[in-house]
Design a protein around this motif. Structure first.
Motif, PDB file in Angstrom:
ATOM      1  N   GLU A  10       0.840  -1.186   0.000  1.00  0.00           N
ATOM      2  CA  GLU A  10       0.000   0.000   0.000  1.00  0.00           C
ATOM      3  C   GLU A  10       0.880   1.243   0.000  1.00  0.00           C
ATOM      4  O   GLU A  10       1.945   1.266   0.598  1.00  0.00           O
ATOM      5  N   ASN A  39       1.337   5.091   1.107  1.00  0.00           N
ATOM      6  CA  ASN A  39       0.870   6.047   2.098  1.00  0.00           C
ATOM      7  C   ASN A  39       0.680   7.400   1.391  1.00  0.00           C
ATOM      8  O   ASN A  39       1.643   8.036   0.986  1.00  0.00           O
ATOM      9  N   VAL A  49      -0.913  10.151   2.650  1.00  0.00           N
ATOM     10  CA  VAL A  49      -1.086  11.279   3.563  1.00  0.00           C
ATOM     11  C   VAL A  49      -0.083  12.401   3.278  1.00  0.00           C
ATOM     12  O   VAL A  49      -0.468  13.574   3.237  1.00  0.00           O
TER      13      VAL A  49
END
Length: 142
Positions: free
Chosen positions: A12, A14, A16
């Motif tokens: 995955e 990130n 953010v």
């Protein structure tokens, strides 16, 4: 005996930090956009340019010659003496007080800098002119 579990790699991303960067850029663009976009409001025609209708009032013509001198032609009996930008603004404002429906056009020599035309248009806007037309010579396409 205690057996260790093998960790699988996480596939995955990130996102953010990318969202944080995008929010900072959005704020920067929102702050700088009003500063960058300045200009003179000009009403552009939707179709091909047509001459003023014959039944309209004669236009007020603010001119700039090749030497960069300003002139105003209010109508019949108007003098064509050299004026500065303040005098042009006062003459046009006075003429619009008498007849506010008269169109205002700018006639500029092709050899003058664009800056002089913009200065004239800004001063006309300050004089209360709602919209300014640009006078051109007609040409034939080959």
């Amino acid at each position: 005996m205690y057996q260790r579990k093998r960790r699988r790699p996480v596939a995955e991303i990130n996102v953010v930090p990318y969202i944080d960067v995008m929010l900072v850029l959005l704020i920067i663009f929102m702050v700088t956009a009003p500063i960058v976009s300045q200009g003179v409001k000009v009403d552009l025609p939707q179709g091909s340019a047509e001459p003023l209708p014959q039944d309209s009032k004669p236009p007020i013509v603010a001119s700039i010659d090749a030497a960069g001198d300003y002139f105003v032609n209010i109508g019949e009996g108007s003098n064509s003496q050299i004026m500065d930008l303040t005098e042009v603004t006062q003459e046009v404002a006075a003429a619009l007080l008498i007849a506010p429906e008269r169109p205002v056009v700018v006639k500029g020599d092709r050899s003058i800098p664009y800056e002089k035309v913009i200065q004239l248009m800004v001063s006309l806007q300050k004089a209360g002119v709602p919209s300014v037309g640009l006078m051109t010579d007609s040409f034939e396409e080959n």
